[in-house]
Write a protein that holds these residues in place. Structure first.
Motif, PDB file in Angstrom:
ATOM      1  N   PRO A 178       0.830  -1.214   0.000  1.00 43.03           N
ATOM      2  CA  PRO A 178       0.000   0.000   0.000  1.00 43.03           C
ATOM      3  C   PRO A 178       0.860   1.258   0.000  1.00 43.03           C
ATOM      4  O   PRO A 178       1.671   1.459   0.913  1.00 43.03           O
ATOM      5  CB  PRO A 178      -0.790  -0.127   1.308  1.00 43.03           C
ATOM      6  N   VAL A 179       0.717   2.101  -1.001  1.00 42.18           N
ATOM      7  CA  VAL A 179       1.460   3.363  -1.020  1.00 42.18           C
ATOM      8  C   VAL A 179       0.743   4.407  -0.169  1.00 42.18           C
ATOM      9  O   VAL A 179       1.376   5.281   0.423  1.00 42.18           O
ATOM     10  CB  VAL A 179       1.692   3.855  -2.464  1.00 42.18           C
ATOM     11  N   GLN A 180      -0.606   4.293  -0.089  1.00 42.06           N
ATOM     12  CA  GLN A 180      -1.378   5.194   0.758  1.00 42.06           C
ATOM     13  C   GLN A 180      -2.768   4.617   0.968  1.00 42.06           C
ATOM     14  O   GLN A 180      -3.176   3.661   0.296  1.00 42.06           O
ATOM     15  CB  GLN A 180      -1.491   6.581   0.124  1.00 42.06           C
ATOM     16  N   TYR A 181      -3.475   5.215   1.924  1.00 47.81           N
ATOM     17  CA  TYR A 181      -4.872   4.877   2.209  1.00 47.81           C
ATOM     18  C   TYR A 181      -5.717   6.106   1.867  1.00 47.81           C
ATOM     19  O   TYR A 181      -5.181   7.145   1.461  1.00 47.81           O
ATOM     20  CB  TYR A 181      -5.013   4.459   3.668  1.00 47.81           C
ATOM     21  N   PRO A 182      -7.031   6.044   2.015  1.00 48.80           N
ATOM     22  CA  PRO A 182      -7.874   7.174   1.580  1.00 48.80           C
ATOM     23  C   PRO A 182      -7.510   8.520   2.202  1.00 48.80           C
ATOM     24  O   PRO A 182      -7.708   9.561   1.568  1.00 48.80           O
ATOM     25  CB  PRO A 182      -9.278   6.723   1.995  1.00 48.80           C
ATOM     26  N   ALA A 183      -6.971   8.557   3.415  1.00 51.32           N
ATOM     27  CA  ALA A 183      -6.609   9.837   4.053  1.00 51.32           C
ATOM     28  C   ALA A 183      -5.536  10.571   3.270  1.00 51.32           C
ATOM     29  O   ALA A 183      -5.476  11.802   3.285  1.00 51.32           O
ATOM     30  CB  ALA A 183      -6.144   9.602   5.488  1.00 51.32           C
ATOM     31  N   GLY A 184      -4.641   9.819   2.584  1.00 55.50           N
ATOM     32  CA  GLY A 184      -3.592  10.441   1.776  1.00 55.50           C
ATOM     33  C   GLY A 184      -2.251  10.498   2.485  1.00 55.50           C
ATOM     34  O   GLY A 184      -2.174  10.435   3.723  1.00 55.50           O
ATOM     35  N   ILE A 185      -1.189  10.630   1.689  1.00 58.45           N
ATOM     36  CA  ILE A 185       0.179  10.581   2.216  1.00 58.45           C
ATOM     37  C   ILE A 185       0.433  11.696   3.218  1.00 58.45           C
ATOM     38  O   ILE A 185       1.015  11.476   4.283  1.00 58.45           O
ATOM     39  CB  ILE A 185       1.192  10.635   1.052  1.00 58.45           C
ATOM     40  N   MET A 186       0.021  12.923   2.886  1.00 60.15           N
ATOM     41  CA  MET A 186       0.264  14.057   3.785  1.00 60.15           C
ATOM     42  C   MET A 186      -0.387  13.827   5.145  1.00 60.15           C
ATOM     43  O   MET A 186       0.250  14.012   6.196  1.00 60.15           O
ATOM     44  CB  MET A 186      -0.278  15.343   3.157  1.00 60.15           C
ATOM     45  N   ALA A 187      -1.634  13.379   5.162  1.00 58.34           N
ATOM     46  CA  ALA A 187      -2.336  13.148   6.428  1.00 58.34           C
ATOM     47  C   ALA A 187      -1.684  12.018   7.221  1.00 58.34           C
ATOM     48  O   ALA A 187      -1.542  12.106   8.451  1.00 58.34           O
ATOM     49  CB  ALA A 187      -3.807  12.829   6.162  1.00 58.34           C
ATOM     50  N   GLU A 188      -1.277  10.953   6.524  1.00 60.21           N
ATOM     51  CA  GLU A 188      -0.639   9.819   7.202  1.00 60.21           C
ATOM     52  C   GLU A 188       0.701  10.232   7.812  1.00 60.21           C
ATOM     53  O   GLU A 188       1.033   9.839   8.942  1.00 60.21           O
ATOM     54  CB  GLU A 188      -0.454   8.667   6.217  1.00 60.21           C
ATOM     55  N   HIS A 189       1.460  11.018   7.079  1.00 56.68           N
ATOM     56  CA  HIS A 189       2.743  11.527   7.566  1.00 56.68           C
ATOM     57  C   HIS A 189       2.548  12.368   8.828  1.00 56.68           C
ATOM     58  O   HIS A 189       3.175  12.117   9.864  1.00 56.68           O
ATOM     59  CB  HIS A 189       3.398  12.359   6.452  1.00 56.68           C
ATOM     60  N   LEU A 190       1.693  13.376   8.745  1.00 50.44           N
ATOM     61  CA  LEU A 190       1.497  14.294   9.867  1.00 50.44           C
ATOM     62  C   LEU A 190       0.873  13.596  11.073  1.00 50.44           C
ATOM     63  O   LEU A 190       1.205  13.901  12.228  1.00 50.44           O
ATOM     64  CB  LEU A 190       0.643  15.481   9.429  1.00 50.44           C
ATOM     65  N   HIS A 191      -0.014  12.618  10.816  1.00 48.00           N
ATOM     66  CA  HIS A 191      -0.620  11.874  11.917  1.00 48.00           C
ATOM     67  C   HIS A 191       0.443  11.041  12.642  1.00 48.00           C
ATOM     68  O   HIS A 191       0.410  10.930  13.880  1.00 48.00           O
ATOM     69  CB  HIS A 191      -1.739  10.976  11.407  1.00 48.00           C
ATOM     70  N   THR A 192       1.383  10.464  11.899  1.00 49.35           N
ATOM     71  CA  THR A 192       2.452   9.681  12.528  1.00 49.35           C
ATOM     72  C   THR A 192       3.321  10.576  13.402  1.00 49.35           C
ATOM     73  O   THR A 192       3.697  10.187  14.513  1.00 49.35           O
ATOM     74  CB  THR A 192       3.306   8.983  11.459  1.00 49.35           C
ATOM     75  N   ARG A 193       3.623  11.779  12.929  1.00 46.36           N
ATOM     76  CA  ARG A 193       4.430  12.709  13.740  1.00 46.36           C
ATOM     77  C   ARG A 193       3.666  13.153  15.002  1.00 46.36           C
ATOM     78  O   ARG A 193       4.277  13.401  16.044  1.00 46.36           O
ATOM     79  CB  ARG A 193       4.792  13.947  12.918  1.00 46.36           C
ATOM     80  N   ALA A 194       2.343  13.244  14.911  1.00 45.43           N
ATOM     81  CA  ALA A 194       1.548  13.759  16.026  1.00 45.43           C
ATOM     82  C   ALA A 194       1.028  12.663  16.943  1.00 45.43           C
ATOM     83  O   ALA A 194       0.861  12.880  18.148  1.00 45.43           O
ATOM     84  CB  ALA A 194       0.355  14.555  15.485  1.00 45.43           C
TER      85      ALA A 194
END
Length: 366
Positions: free
Chosen positions: A31-47
């Motif tokens: 999976p390269v991304q899920y429906p939330a999108g790469i930017m959201a997944e990245h920022l959610h992981t940091r937060a």
């Protein structure tokens, strides 16, 4: 490679159920991304916490007396000093002093546990087997999955299922039961954040993954976010920032070479490393900060005063720093922090400068 030729991890059906967009990666459908999108997944992981499937990686055990000494024939890492319950990062070497792969090794007490790159495990395993003495055996573990739960909320959430994990420090390695399943857990990862990697019996991987996704603050994250997170953290990707032409000295990975090993010089490819440490490497891996908003991708030529001095090996937009970020190799004379550069993007020279790594601070549980 046709989609029908791709291998799948034990979590493939879960990725599709979660809406993951599957792409070919290292011979696997991932999976390269899920429906939330790469930017959201990245920022959610940091937060908070992101859950990544890294089951495509190679897992193996090295068993037998003298296993650590045997592995040291291929790596400048000091494996023999590694205490039970501890893990470290290292590189496997070629005869000519290049990097065959980068890997993780943990001491389980009676054996070593290895994690190898998906795209290189077919080369690593025979290379390791070739240096093993009688009585030492390498046992690949294709029947295990591997997931990474990363971010500041990862360990607090996981500790509700396995309280002992909260006491682990960065690079600790131990066994825990998670959702009723015996797992191997290391407090490590590839994002620059605190978190864990969890090795799970393949047939129980989906049950454990679902239990992790049900924890407060955890969302699934794909390869896209994994790449942008590791780039901000200044971490190397094999095939981009490391390959068989690159030495650990050039790659700024001298810290992976044990002090004892840099005295004995008894590992494969040591002659080149010794020469580069004594006389200086011709090029070095550096952080590169493009000015403006346009990212510069891999293979972008790097110039100083119109002369090509290197190229970018990893580049993109850093969501956490809200700016383009890159790493690459430049001639040693151009590697000082602050050096002004031009990046040749689509025939146009974009200004940039050499900058310290990482772009986003590491937040490991020291």
């Amino acid at each position: 490679m046709a989609d029908t030729d791709l291998l799948e991890t034990p979590l493939a059906s879960l990725h599709r159920e979660l809406g993951g967009r599957m792409v070919p990666f290292a011979g696997y459908a991932m999976p390269v991304q899920y429906p939330a999108g790469i930017m959201a997944e990245h920022l959610h992981t940091r937060a908070s916490a992101g859950l990544f499937d890294v089951s495509h990686m190679g897992q193996a055990e090295l068993i037998g007396e003298g296993a650590a000494a045997a592995l040291e024939k291929l790596t400048p890492a000091d494996v023999q000093i590694l205490k039970p319950g501890r893990q470290r990062y290292g590189v496997l070497m070629t005869e000519t002093g290049g990097i065959l792969d980068d890997f993780m090794v943990a001491n389980r007490g009676d054996r070593l546990f290895l994690v190898l790159n998906a795209s290189r495990k077919h080369l690593d395993i025979p290379a390791i087997e070739a240096v093993l003495p009688a009585g030492v055996t390498l046992r690949p573990l294709p029947d295990r999955a591997l997931v990474a739960l990363q971010g500041p909320g990862a360990v607090p959430a996981l500790a509700t299922l396995a309280p002992g994990i909260a006491a682990m420090k960065f690079m600790d390695f131990s066994e825990f039961e998670i959702a009723g399943v015996p797992c191997l857990v290391s407090r490590s990862g590839y994002t620059g954040e605190d978190g864990v990697e969890i090795s799970i019996p393949a047939e129980q991987a989906e049950a454990v993954a679902k239990a992790l996704l049900a924890l407060p603050g955890v969302m699934p994250a794909g390869l896209g976010a994994r790449d942008s997170l590791r780039l901000e953290a200044g971490l190397c990707l094999y095939g981009n920032d490391l390959d068989e032409t690159t030495s650990p000295v050039e790659a700024n990975l001298v810290w992976t070479m044990g002090k004892r090993r840099r005295t004995a010089w008894d590992f494969r490819g040591a002659e080149r490393c010794r020469d580069e440490l004594d006389n200086g490497a011709k090029r070095l891996r550096v952080g590169i900060q493009p000015e403006g908003r346009q990212p510069a991708r891999g293979h972008t030529p790097v110039q100083v005063s119109g002369e090509v001095v290197g190229e970018i090996t990893s580049g993109g937009f850093g969501p956490s720093v809200n700016a383009p970020v890159a790493m690459g190799y430049v001639a040693r004379g151009a590697a000082a922090d602050g050096t002004a550069l031009e990046l040749m993007v689509r025939g146009k020279a974009l200004p940039a400068r050499i900058c310290p790594l990482p772009f986003a601070p590491h937040r490991y549980a020291r």
